[in-house]
Design an enzyme around this catalytic site. Structure first.
Site, PDB file in Angstrom:
ATOM      1  N   LYS B  78       0.994  -1.407   0.447  1.00  0.00           N
ATOM      2  CA  LYS B  78      -0.135   0.205   0.306  1.00  0.00           C
ATOM      3  C   LYS B  78       0.634   1.487   0.259  1.00  0.00           C
ATOM      4  O   LYS B  78       2.351   1.680   1.142  1.00  0.00           O
ATOM      5  CB  LYS B  78      -1.034  -0.272   1.222  1.00  0.00           C
ATOM      6  CG  LYS B  78      -1.471   0.814   1.282  1.00  0.00           C
ATOM      7  CD  LYS B  78      -3.018   1.069   2.332  1.00  0.00           C
ATOM      8  CE  LYS B  78      -3.799   2.244   2.309  1.00  0.00           C
ATOM      9  NZ  LYS B  78      -5.104   1.751   3.640  1.00  0.00           N
ATOM     10  N   SER B 158     -10.142   2.047   2.539  1.00  0.00           N
ATOM     11  CA  SER B 158      -8.721   2.371   2.023  1.00  0.00           C
ATOM     12  C   SER B 158      -8.365   1.586   1.166  1.00  0.00           C
ATOM     13  O   SER B 158      -7.426   1.843  -0.065  1.00  0.00           O
ATOM     14  CB  SER B 158      -8.315   3.299   2.305  1.00  0.00           C
ATOM     15  OG  SER B 158      -7.405   3.411   3.356  1.00  0.00           O
ATOM     16  N   SER B 182     -10.296  -0.433   6.940  1.00  0.00           N
ATOM     17  CA  SER B 182      -9.724  -0.124   5.339  1.00  0.00           C
ATOM     18  C   SER B 182      -8.875  -1.583   4.979  1.00  0.00           C
ATOM     19  O   SER B 182      -8.575  -1.550   3.948  1.00  0.00           O
ATOM     20  CB  SER B 182      -8.652   1.050   5.751  1.00  0.00           C
ATOM     21  OG  SER B 182      -9.159   2.387   5.042  1.00  0.00           O
TER      22      SER B 182
END
Lengths: 95, 496
Positions: B78, B158, B182
């Site tokens: 990420k 997210s 997330s």
């Protein structure tokens, strides 16, 4: 409690955010919707409740007060938008 | 070589040691899949050249003798984790050109164990969002589509890019982060496994900060065993994070005994919310039946403050964000915009007015407001008190149960744009994941079934603080019983 345009402008200044004039109206409505929603918390009786400070019970560790890191100014400045003489440069502050 | 991409991490670990293929071959197969998958907008930065160098080093290490489980395994990271010398944007224009001069602890742990980095994945800006539509670099598309439909769906957020990377089989596993859901919500939306560890289990050093009392790194993988393997590598005590907990890291994979006889599973009545789709309610009941068949005992429990978790979160998280994001001032790093007046404060305001997207600005404004003089007690202090009540609910529940079973999200993946106009509708996506976040507890989402439209649905298991092992063990049983093996059709690769 509800937010008016004047309060929003004040909060935006505190947060150092420039908001376009046409955004003020819709943002005021959005923030009021969100604030109205979070005010449901007033239903909870918290008279005898201590505020959360840490989710995990732990003591902060002690360490010796000595220098263990540093001496890489070039790395620290590597991503700065403006660097002069090994320092961050900003618009003139003092006349 | 598409079969190499069907392997799970545990299988590839064994195959690499048997010499059936090399990490270079494994890595090349995934790099090849990244080009057509650009359609899904998974990566912000691809690092194919670096991946091949890392793969060759891994092959040498494997040849030399015993090596850690992740040696030679290609992973996606990420874009919230600082990677030395590789651009790290946090999905924001503010960090569009930011190249860290240091490595996050969690990613450094993965590289020390020989893992290979394929690239940095797309995400909601500063991890604020539940659909990945808040990225400066555009939305990620979910590899899944409803049966017979060509409409694009969100992958959740997210960590949307990380979840899509695993679902589309362009990475064997991925690093995500979870503040209010997330990792778990995008895992549920993409038919993958997502594990949020206990707060303090993984170091936050080098992770771009959103809400520091909530942020935790965790893995997104194809199955529970792979999540256990990744967490074993990621977790560590780190003196550079004052909230990192000094506690031995167990071999989480060893927790997968398959034996949950006598385990007490809590079913919280407050999670039966109004308007929950019947198929999610049915899946939840099915989950109970699977665990019961394996010898666990279901115990009805009450978590009375559940409905206050989301409003509490939307005070605490923005408050912390407004403080954390104060560092983006156009001086030390990141985007800078000279103001029209030419003063320093003009520059600050112009930089932050243009560098942050709409949702980030919204949360900074809420956070600044609830922390400002005259409102602090009414909002922030109140929320921290209710947060204590929420944590206390869990503490009491865990006196009579070992784990808690709930759905992960209140719906399957939705269409792009479906919830963009209404922030609160978007926030409600995290209704089942936020309570455990506020209490700092570990939680996992396991793909357990499909909606009537054929989209993945997830079930969540929440455990006691630092009892990831019970969470992983029961998730393993759930996974085996559910037998979820559906995969999205590869519609993005026109060559196929």
């Amino acid at each position: 409690m509800s937010v008016d345009k004047e309060t929003l402008v004040k909060v935006a200044r505190l947060a150092c955010l420039r908001l376009a004039a046409e955004k003020l109206e819709p943002l005021t409505d959005e923030l009021n919707n969100i604030l109205e929603w979070i005010e449901t918390l007033n239903e909870v009786d918290t008279e005898a409740v201590a505020p959360m400070t840490s989710v995990v019970e732990t003591d902060l560790r002690w360490r010796r007060d000595e220098v263990t890191d540093g001496d890489y100014a070039a790395d620290v400045l590597a991503n700065a938008p403006d660097v002069q003489y090994g320092f961050y440069a900003v618009p003139k502050v003092i006349e | 070589m598409s079969d190499l991409r069907d392997l799970k991490i545990a299988e590839a670990r064994d195959g690499l040691r048997r010499g059936e293929y090399t990490s270079r071959e494994l890595t090349a197969a995934h790099i090849e899949a990244m080009a057509p998958a650009r359609e899904l907008n998974i990566f912000i930065t691809e690092t194919a050249d670096q991946a091949l160098v890392m793969a060759e080093a891994a092959d040498k290490r494997l040849k030399a003798g015993p090596a850690p489980s992740l040696t030679g395994i290609p992973l996606a990271i990420k874009d919230l984790f600082c990677t030395k010398g590789v651009r790290t944007t946090a999905g924001s224009r503010m960090l569009d050109e930011f190249v860290p001069t240091y490595e996050s602890t969690v990613s450094a742990n993965l590289w020390a164990d020989g893992a290979v980095m394929l690239g940095k994945t797309n995400m909601d800006e500063f991890a604020m969002g539940s659909s990945n539509e808040n990225s400066y670099f555009g939305p990620v598309l979910n590899p899944w589509r409803a049966a017979g439909s060509k409409d694009n769906l969100v992958p959740g957020g997210s960590s949307g890019g990380s979840a899509a990377a695993v679902a589309a089989k362009v990475a064997m596993g991925a690093l995500g982060s979870d503040t209010g859901g997330s990792i778990r919500q995008p895992a549920a939306f993409t038919g993958t496994v997502g594990l949020k560890p206990t707060y303090g289990r993984c170091s936050r050093w080098g992770m771009v900060a959103f809400a520091s009392s909530l942020d935790q790194a965790g893995p997104i993988t194809r199955d529970v065993r792979d999540a256990a393997i990744m967490l074993t590598s990621m977790a560590s005590y780190d003196a550079q994070d004052s909230t990192s907990i000094e506690r031995p890291v167990p071999d989480y994979e060893a927790a997968l005994s398959g034996d949950i006889r006598g385990l007490k599973v809590g079913i919280p009545e407050e999670y039966r919310i109004d308007g929950m789709p019947p198929e999610i309610e049915a899946l939840w009941l099915e989950g109970e039946a699977w665990l019961k068949d394996a010898g666990a005992e279901m115990v009805p429990i009450s978590l009375p403050h559940t409905s206050y978790a989301l409003p509490t979160y939307y005070i605490v998280a923005p408050a912390e964000a407004s403080s954390n994001l104060a560092r983006y001032d156009g001086v030390r790093y990141g985007f800078r915009k000279p103001g029209t007046g030419g003063s320093l404060s003009d520059m600050y305001e112009a930089t932050r007015g243009e560098g942050f997207g709409a949702e980030v600005q919204r949360r900074i404004l809420i956070g600044t407001y609830v922390l400002s003089a005259g409102y602090y007690d009414a909002y922030y202090l109140k929320a921290q008190k209710v947060r204590t009540c929420i944590a206390e609910d869990f503490r009491q529940a865990f006196e009579s149960v070992d784990v808690i079973l709930t759905p992960t999200a209140p719906s399957a993946a939705f269409a792009l744009g479906a919830k963009s106009a209404d922030p609160i509708a978007m926030y409600l996506n995290d209704v089942f994941t936020v309570p455990a976040s506020l209490a700092g507890l570990p939680g996992i989402s396991v793909p357990a079934g499909r909606s009537a439209e054929g989209l993945p649905l997830g079930l969540q298991i929440i455990g006691r603080a630092f009892d990831e092992e019970s969470v992983i063990r029961s998730a393993g049983v759930l996974e085996a019983a559910a037998g979820f093996d559906a995969r999205p059709e590869n519609w993005w690769d026109s060559a196929k």
